[in-house]
Every structure is written in C-alpha cells, then in structure tokens.
Scaffold this motif. Structure first.
Motif, PDB file in Angstrom:
ATOM      1  N   LYS A 328       0.825  -1.209   0.000  1.00 15.13           N
ATOM      2  CA  LYS A 328       0.000   0.000   0.000  1.00 15.13           C
ATOM      3  C   LYS A 328       0.862   1.263   0.000  1.00 15.13           C
ATOM      4  O   LYS A 328       2.077   1.198   0.175  1.00 15.13           O
ATOM      5  N   ASP A 346     -10.358  -0.920   1.175  1.00 17.99           N
ATOM      6  CA  ASP A 346     -10.878  -0.741  -0.177  1.00 17.99           C
ATOM      7  C   ASP A 346     -12.340  -1.141  -0.113  1.00 17.99           C
ATOM      8  O   ASP A 346     -12.679  -2.135   0.539  1.00 17.99           O
ATOM      9  N   GLU A 355     -13.237  -2.429  -7.133  1.00 16.07           N
ATOM     10  CA  GLU A 355     -12.934  -1.396  -6.131  1.00 16.07           C
ATOM     11  C   GLU A 355     -13.481  -0.037  -6.567  1.00 16.07           C
ATOM     12  O   GLU A 355     -13.106   0.471  -7.610  1.00 16.07           O
TER      13      GLU A 355
HETATM   14 MG    MG Z   1      -6.819   1.543  -4.783  1.00 19.63          MG
END
Ligand code: MG
Ligand code: 4AD
Length: 432
Positions: A328, A346, A355
């Motif tokens: 991330k 998400d 997403e």
């Molecule tokens: Mg993303």
C-alpha cells in the motif's frame, strides 16, 4: 428563454394548452395520413402527431422533410396519453425547420463499439447514453449535497504537480517551463494540508493515470471525490464511506427512475444498498480465496477476479481492511498492534464492479513519516511542505477517494467504464 420555449420534461404543466419546443427528430413513422415524430430536446422524449387533415399543407410537407437529427421548433397542443411512455403526446399545429440533417451516421441498426466510440460526439444523443449522463450528473449532485450538508468544504487541489501521490509508475509527464511537472494522480496530499486548515474537506476533480491496462474498469483520465477529515480515525472513516455510498444510491433511485428504466437496470439490487456494509480483513479475504481454488499468497495484491469472487458473497459493497503495509501507499498508518498491516480499506462494489473506494488513516507521527520517505526513496525536498503538516500540530486524520466512473458503471449496470464519461480517454483513444 427565447420566445417562450417549453421543455419536454415540463409538458405536464401545460396539459391541453399550446407549447413551442426547440428539438431534434429522433425517429419518424408514417401511416399515410398521419406522421408520428419522436422528438427529443435533451430534457426528454415525446411523440408528436401530425394529422394531414388537421394541419395546413406546408406543415404536413415540413414533417415529411424531417430526417433523423433534423433540428426544428415544433408547436403543438399537449394531450395526456396513457399509452405513451412519457404519459403525454403533442398534437402538432406548426413546424419551423432549422436544418434538415442528412446521412446521420448513427442509424437505428446495430453499430460496433469502435464505430460508436469514433462518433462519441453524436452517440451521446442516444436515449441510453443520455440516461447514463443524466445519472452521472445526479450522482455528482448527491455527492456535493452529502458533504455540503455535513460541514465539509469543497477545496480544489492543483492539477499540475511537482511530485507523485500514488507512486511514480503511471505518471503523465509534462514540461512546466524549465521544470518537470506531472498531471495529478490524486489530490490527497494537498487535501491533507487543507484538512489541517478547514477541518473537513473534499475535492472533486479529474485525475490522470498513464496505466497501460486495457480493462473494463480503467480510464486514463477519471474523476475522483476525495474527502479528508482531521481527528477522524480508521473506523469512523469507514462509517462516513458507507453512509456516503448509501446516500448516492438512494438519491439516484429517488430522482432517476426513468433513466434507470431506459437502462433496464434491476433496481431491486440497488434498493438494498443501505449502511452498514460488511467488513472483512485482508487476511480473511486471502484465506477465503485460497479455500476456493485461487492461487494467491499473503502479501500479493488482489486482481479483478479476486475482487469479484469476494464480492459475490455479499449483496452490498464490502470493505476489505488491513492490507499488508508492503503493497500500500507510503502515507498509510500502520496498525499499532500489527505494524505489518495498515489501517486502510478498499470498498468493493457488488455485481463484479470491483474497487470503487480506496482510503486509509494517514501517518501522523513525524518520525515514522520520515522513515517512510527513506524507505520509499522519496525526496524530502520535494515534499517538505507535506512533512511540515506532521511538524506543526499533527493530528490523527483519515480520508478516501471514490472513483466516479466506476460508481456510475455500477449504478447504471454497464459492462465498461467507457460509457460513463462524456468523452473517455482510454489506452489508444484520444478522439473525439
Ligand atoms: Mg486503490
Ligand atoms: O485507490 P486509489 O488509487 O486511491 C487514491 O488515489 C487515494 N489517494 C485516494 C484517497 O485516499 N484520497 O484510487 C481511488 C479510486 C479507486 O478506488 C477507483 O474507484 C478509482 O479511484 N480509480 C480509477 N477509476 C478509473 N480508472 C482508473 N484508472 C482508476 N484508478 C483508480
């Protein structure tokens, strides 16, 4: 408005009286002594009837000349008609042709997607494309209403930036006189500065990703809504998101019934979208996928098939939380009890739309932020202003980004994001 023009959407206010409408001919049918004109003016569609024996000869002849997408002013009497889709019909008394259009390239027959995309500037006139753009506008209205009613301020981050937000792999580069500049991938870092000034803020603007991926979910230029909130932690961030998305859905259901019908959207699936939404951790998602025959190891990111498999278990959007820190963005706050994962989520939409939101609590500790800069080889010089935010009165804060086009695709039930934006920028498509 010029010479008392009415709009098709307002004809119900003019029952049994005469109106004048500026419009285009969408389609025409004739049965000898009657011509049926399908007219559109952008606000709606209506059938207009020209009866040979009831109109002057020149009106009858004008109607005969009208071709698809000819432009005209029509005058007529509004009659209630329960058989027609709009509930009203127009009995024509006059026609002034503005232009007879010839050889309109999009005919009622089937066309291929590439052909339609090349004619996108005309394709948006079709009932389906119009319905999508109307719903997109309603979603934007609902978004602004949600935040404006909750004490957020709209803040506009810059489009031209000196550095990246979401990593350097998909930046659009341009010259800024003698300097290098990039088109923004996300306004988040600037929104963090704005949250320290105004408390609760949101941005709404275009973002750019030079991603060489040709999928149903990726655009090169897309619009993002990015709220950022001082003193808000991970768990509260999720609550804002689920209320936000529920609000958008309800607002579209309340205001766009006709458009959803044009799209033949199964609205029962949308009616169910009410907060709270289910939550699972990244760990739980990995073990679910492994049990169901997917080859994925802890530490890998999810692809579209993984997201779809997870979403299939729910009839609402699902949050996947606590992803590995490694995969991330640099600014996400580690879980204090388990620093190998971050306080992020998400939101995965149902029905395979993937997403729609990415968000997190942000690192507020200046020492940890400096460490991250070293690990990610980010220039402390370029981001000095961002590091300042952790130096002068740092506070816990969180935010997220909603992708507008994926949200439109989901709500409208579309196969591809290319129809969710008036003029899509796709891999290999910059025209029209
Ligand atoms: Mg993303
Ligand atoms: O997950 P992303 O990359 O998150 C951010 O940019 C954060 N800085 C947001 C924030 O916390 N303020 O992008 C957010 C959302 C995704 O969930 C997706 O809906 C959409 O933006 N998105 C795209 N939509 C269309 N085409 C693309 N290429 C997209 N990339 C991301």
């Amino acid at each position: 408005m010029s010479r008392n023009l009415s709009m098709i959407r307002d004809v119900d206010q003019h029952r049994d009286s005469e109106v004048r409408i500026g419009c285009w001919l969408h389609n025409k049918r004739s049965s000898g002594k009657i011509q049926f004109l399908q007219l559109r003016d952008g606000s709606g569609f209506i059938q207009a009837v020209v009866v040979k024996s009831d109109v002057p000869e020149e009106v009858w002849e004008s109607a005969g000349k009208l071709t698809q997408e000819s432009s005209l002013y029509v005058t007529g009497n509004v009659r209630e008609d329960t058989r027609s889709k709009s509930g009203y019909e127009l009995t024509v008394t006059g026609i002034e042709i503005i232009q007879v259009s010839s050889d309109y390239p999009i005919t009622p027959k089937e066309h291929g997607v590439d052909y339609l995309m090349d004619h996108r500037h005309l394709w948006i006139r079709s009932p389906r494309q119009r319905a999508i753009l109307v719903i997109r506008a309603q979603i934007i209205r609902a978004i602004q209403q949600f935040f404006d009613e909750r004490g957020f301020h709209l803040v506009d981050p810059p489009i031209l930036t000196p550095s990246s937000c979401e990593g350097t792999t998909n930046l659009f580069h341009t010259k800024y006189f003698d300097e290098d500049a990039f088109l923004t991938q996300s306004g988040q870092l600037y929104m963090e500065a704005a949250a320290m000034a105004l408390g609760r803020v949101y941005s709404f603007g275009p973002t750019f990703r030079a991603e060489k991926s040709k999928t149903r979910r990726h655009l090169i230029e897309f619009w993002m809504i990015e709220p950022e909130m001082a003193f808000i932690t991970h768990e509260e961030n999720l609550e804002v998101q689920e209320q936000f998305v529920s609000h958008i859905i309800q607002s579209v259901l309340d205001n766009c019934g006709k458009e959803l019908e044009v799209l033949e959207r199964d609205t029962s699936k949308l009616k169910n979208i009410q907060a709270p939404f289910p939550r699972i951790t990244y760990d739980e998602a990995i073990s679910f996928l492994q049990k169901n025959g997917h080859e994925i190891e802890w530490g890998e990111d999810f692809g579209a098939p993984h997201e779809t498999a997870i979403a299939e278990n729910y009839d609402k959007p699902v949050f996947i939380t606590h992803y590995p820190t490694e995969i991330k963005a640099f600014y996400m706050k580690p879980d204090p009890n388990r620093p190998e994962v971050v306080l992020c989520a998400d939101m995965i939409a149902p029905e395979g739309y993937g997403e729609i939101i990415g968000g997190s609590q942000r690192i507020d500790d200046p020492v940890l932020m400096e460490e991250r800069f070293t690990e990610h080889e980010l220039s402390k010089e370029a981001y000095q202003w961002y590091l300042d935010l952790r130096k002068y009165g740092t506070v816990p804060h969180s935010g997220f980004g909603l992708g507008l086009e994926r949200t439109v695709a989901w709500i409208c039930g579309l196969d591809h994001v290319r129809e969710t934006i008036p003029f899509p920028r796709l891999l290999y498509r910059l025209y029209p």
